[in-house]
Design an enzyme around this catalytic site. Structure first.
Site, mmCIF file in Angstrom:
data_model
loop_
_atom_site.group_PDB
_atom_site.id
_atom_site.type_symbol
_atom_site.label_atom_id
_atom_site.label_comp_id
_atom_site.label_asym_id
_atom_site.label_seq_id
_atom_site.Cartn_x
_atom_site.Cartn_y
_atom_site.Cartn_z
ATOM 1 N N CYS A 40 0.819 -1.218 0.000
ATOM 2 C CA CYS A 40 0.000 0.000 0.000
ATOM 3 C C CYS A 40 0.849 1.263 0.000
ATOM 4 C CB CYS A 40 -0.929 0.017 1.208
ATOM 5 S SG CYS A 40 -2.027 -1.400 1.268
ATOM 6 N N ASN A 97 -10.379 0.456 0.259
ATOM 7 C CA ASN A 97 -8.922 0.523 0.341
ATOM 8 C C ASN A 97 -8.376 -0.081 -0.951
ATOM 9 O OD1 ASN A 97 -6.208 -0.148 0.722
ATOM 10 N ND2 ASN A 97 -6.473 -0.775 2.861
ATOM 11 N N HIS A 145 -3.011 7.194 3.279
ATOM 12 C CA HIS A 145 -3.471 5.965 2.637
ATOM 13 C C HIS A 145 -4.861 5.635 3.164
ATOM 14 C CE1 HIS A 145 -3.977 1.999 1.244
ATOM 15 N NE2 HIS A 145 -3.674 1.403 2.379
HETATM 16 C C1 LIG Z 1 -10.203 -5.325 10.008
HETATM 17 C C2 LIG Z 1 -10.834 -4.463 11.059
HETATM 18 C C3 LIG Z 1 -11.912 -3.590 10.464
HETATM 19 C C4 LIG Z 1 -11.467 -5.373 12.102
HETATM 20 O O1 LIG Z 1 -11.986 -4.600 13.160
HETATM 21 P P1 LIG Z 1 -11.780 -5.109 14.671
HETATM 22 O O2 LIG Z 1 -12.535 -4.220 15.534
HETATM 23 O O3 LIG Z 1 -10.318 -5.277 14.866
HETATM 24 O O4 LIG Z 1 -12.508 -6.507 14.558
HETATM 25 P P2 LIG Z 1 -12.461 -7.731 15.529
HETATM 26 O O5 LIG Z 1 -11.980 -8.876 14.743
HETATM 27 O O6 LIG Z 1 -11.768 -7.395 16.809
HETATM 28 O O7 LIG Z 1 -13.988 -7.891 15.799
HETATM 29 C C5 LIG Z 1 -14.750 -7.018 16.626
HETATM 30 C C6 LIG Z 1 -16.171 -7.499 16.646
HETATM 31 O O8 LIG Z 1 -16.798 -7.307 15.361
HETATM 32 C C7 LIG Z 1 -17.196 -8.531 14.781
HETATM 33 N N1 LIG Z 1 -16.857 -8.482 13.370
HETATM 34 C C8 LIG Z 1 -15.659 -8.685 12.776
HETATM 35 N N2 LIG Z 1 -15.740 -8.512 11.461
HETATM 36 C C9 LIG Z 1 -17.008 -8.189 11.199
HETATM 37 C C10 LIG Z 1 -17.718 -7.876 10.012
HETATM 38 N N3 LIG Z 1 -17.123 -7.842 8.805
HETATM 39 N N4 LIG Z 1 -19.026 -7.576 10.108
HETATM 40 C C11 LIG Z 1 -19.656 -7.589 11.288
HETATM 41 N N5 LIG Z 1 -19.038 -7.871 12.445
HETATM 42 C C12 LIG Z 1 -17.730 -8.162 12.404
HETATM 43 C C13 LIG Z 1 -16.398 -9.571 15.516
HETATM 44 O O9 LIG Z 1 -17.076 -10.807 15.527
HETATM 45 C C14 LIG Z 1 -16.289 -8.982 16.905
HETATM 46 O O10 LIG Z 1 -17.506 -9.159 17.606
HETATM 47 P P3 LIG Z 1 -17.495 -9.418 19.194
HETATM 48 O O11 LIG Z 1 -16.841 -8.216 19.808
HETATM 49 O O12 LIG Z 1 -18.933 -9.533 19.472
HETATM 50 O O13 LIG Z 1 -16.700 -10.666 19.348
HETATM 51 C C15 LIG Z 1 -9.807 -3.561 11.729
HETATM 52 O O14 LIG Z 1 -8.973 -4.325 12.569
HETATM 53 C C16 LIG Z 1 -8.947 -2.799 10.757
HETATM 54 O O15 LIG Z 1 -9.409 -2.155 9.851
HETATM 55 N N6 LIG Z 1 -7.622 -2.799 10.960
HETATM 56 C C17 LIG Z 1 -6.700 -2.105 10.123
HETATM 57 C C18 LIG Z 1 -6.451 -2.912 8.900
HETATM 58 C C19 LIG Z 1 -5.899 -2.099 7.781
HETATM 59 O O16 LIG Z 1 -5.933 -0.900 7.777
HETATM 60 N N7 LIG Z 1 -5.368 -2.799 6.803
HETATM 61 C C20 LIG Z 1 -4.849 -2.224 5.621
HETATM 62 C C21 LIG Z 1 -3.479 -1.773 5.844
HETATM 63 S S1 LIG Z 1 -2.800 -1.309 4.305
#
Ligand SMILES: CC(C)(COP(=O)(O)OP(=O)(O)OC[C@H]1O[C@@H](n2cnc3c(N)ncnc32)[C@H](O)[C@@H]1OP(=O)(O)O)[C@@H](O)C(=O)NCCC(=O)NCCS
Lengths: 318, 82
Positions: A119, A274, A244
């Site tokens: 990225c 993204n 980004h």
């Molecule tokens: C991927 C991302 C959105 C996930 O969010 P998160 O809050 O870390 O997600 P988690 O896996 O901890 O899940 C949190 C909750 O949401 C739920 N959940 C996860 N993905 C879900 C989805 N797509 N839809 C609905 N619910 C979801 C989980 O089950 C969890 O529920 P719970 O608290 O009841 O157990 C986030 O971590 C993120 O964007 N990180 C940065 C990644 C990034 O920028 N990457 C590119 C870099 S170039």
């Protein structure tokens, strides 16, 4: 031995972008994985993203974006002597994309190579282009970020498939009397190589979302501040911030830490997703198209991604 | 740093990161259930707390910090000022 003589500075002369015509909404995704519109908007910030057709390649998208950048710059194809494509989602590992892109645009035999800093690739490419022009290795560079992430994500994995989109963005960069691409702040952290991976030919993307979120919100604000410091531009004087487009919450955190209180902030992720190496030229090109970024504006660009890698600099808006 | 000062500092972070009114922050409040701090905001709160209180809060530890009181106690025990 002689050494090459370059231009005193380099700047972006024109930008262009391309997004495939097919739009995928959050509800569309919720029809095949367990997710919902509210969660995606809240945690990631994406509302819609564009997805390339099966037979639409990274090169196809790159050519479309680059053609517009050449037109915006008023540059003839044969004035380009170096083509650099930042991408990490090519269909095949050989040949690289840049030579084919050049041929399709009618650019006769330029230096051509691809760059993979995930990225962060476009910001790496900006400095490569700046250095090439200032050292005299090239006069005019076509720099492209193009990605077809839809071909590499696991469409049954709700932690990744909701985030990404396909697109291309491009810039024509040429010599100038003054500095138009400021000093880069770049670096990497190979101890976190496992945080974002596509481990093999038939494997899909794997991402440790929270670890990436934490890393980005901890380190990127400082990188942004350092890029401003090295350029000699105060954060409050930055007109446009284009981080980004990884996640809207990361964008907001970086801008808060930077203190760019007067800046227009790119929020292109909302309707593009993204798009990895395409995200910065795409977002900036769209801001220019809408008249929100104007000629001469100081723009902070900052990108980060798999590697982990990052790069950022202050540039002048074309 | 006193317990009160840590709680006040934490309230400032919660206001900045998640827009939570300082008056709503008290030791028994659960971050997720009472204050609506989701998993990503919690990461930001932790990162800001590490900086403000000069303390390391490892990823594994974060899930044990259920309430404001848990976080204050952790910072008191592990912070540089402790
Ligand atoms: C991927 C991302 C959105 C996930 O969010 P998160 O809050 O870390 O997600 P988690 O896996 O901890 O899940 C949190 C909750 O949401 C739920 N959940 C996860 N993905 C879900 C989805 N797509 N839809 C609905 N619910 C979801 C989980 O089950 C969890 O529920 P719970 O608290 O009841 O157990 C986030 O971590 C993120 O964007 N990180 C940065 C990644 C990034 O920028 N990457 C590119 C870099 S170039």
């Amino acid at each position: 031995m002689n050494s090459a003589t370059g231009s005193p500075g380099a700047r972006i002369l024109g930008l262009g972008h391309y997004r495939p015509s097919k739009v995928l909404t959050n509800d569309d995704i919720a029809a095949f994985v367990d997710t919902n519109d509210a969660w995606i908007r809240d945690r990631v910030g994406v509302v819609t993203r564009h997805i390339a057709a099966d037979d639409e390649s990274v090169v196809d998208m790159a050519v479309a974006a680059a053609g517009k950048a050449l037109a915006a710059a008023g540059a003839e194809a044969d004035s380009i002597d170096l083509v650099v494509t930042a991408t990490c989602t090519l269909e095949a590992s050989l040949p690289g994309a840049s030579a084919t892109i050049a041929t399709r645009l009618g650019i006769p035999g330029p230096g051509a190579f691809d760059l993979n800093a995930a990225c962060a690739g476009f910001c790496y490419g900006l400095t490569v282009a700046d250095d090439a022009i200032r050292c005299g290795s090239a006069q005019r560079v076509l720099l492209i970020g193009a990605e077809k992430l839809s071909a590499w994500v696991d469409w049954t994995d709700r932690s990744t498939c909701i985030i990404f989109g396909d697109a291309a963005g491009a810039a024509v960069i040429g010599g100038s009397e003054t500095t138009g691409i400021g000093p880069v702040v770049w670096g990497s952290d190979g101890t976190r190589a496992g945080a974002i991976t596509i481990p093999g030919r038939d494997a899909a993307m794997h991402m440790e979302g929270q670890a990436v979120f934490r890393w980005a919100t901890t380190t990127m604000g400082k990188v942004a501040l350092e890029a401003c410091r090295r350029a000699g531009v105060a954060p409050e004087d930055i007109a446009i911030v284009v981080p980004h487009q990884a996640n809207l919450r990361i964008v907001d955190a970086i801008v808060r830490q930077l203190g760019a209180t007067n800046a227009v902030v790119a929020r292109d992720i909302v309707d593009s997703g993204n798009t990895s190496a395409a995200s910065i030229p795409l977002a900036l090109s769209r801001l220019v198209e809408r008249g929100e970024a104007r000629t001469g504006d100081d723009v902070l660009v900052l990108a980060f991604g798999a590697g982990l890698t990052f790069a950022g600099q202050v540039i002048t808006c074309p | 740093m006193t317990t009160d000062e840590i709680q006040t500092g934490l309230a400032e972070i919660l206001e900045e990161v998640a827009g939570i009114l300082p008056a709503d922050v008290s030791p028994e409040k659960s971050f997720t259930d009472d204050l609506d701090v989701d998993s990503l905001s919690m990461v930001e709160v932790v990162v800001a707390a590490e900086e403000k209180f000069d303390v390391k809060i490892p990823d594994d530890e974060v899930k044990n910090l259920r309430t404001v009181g848990d976080a204050v106690a952790y910072i008191e025990k592990h912070g540089a000022a402790a």
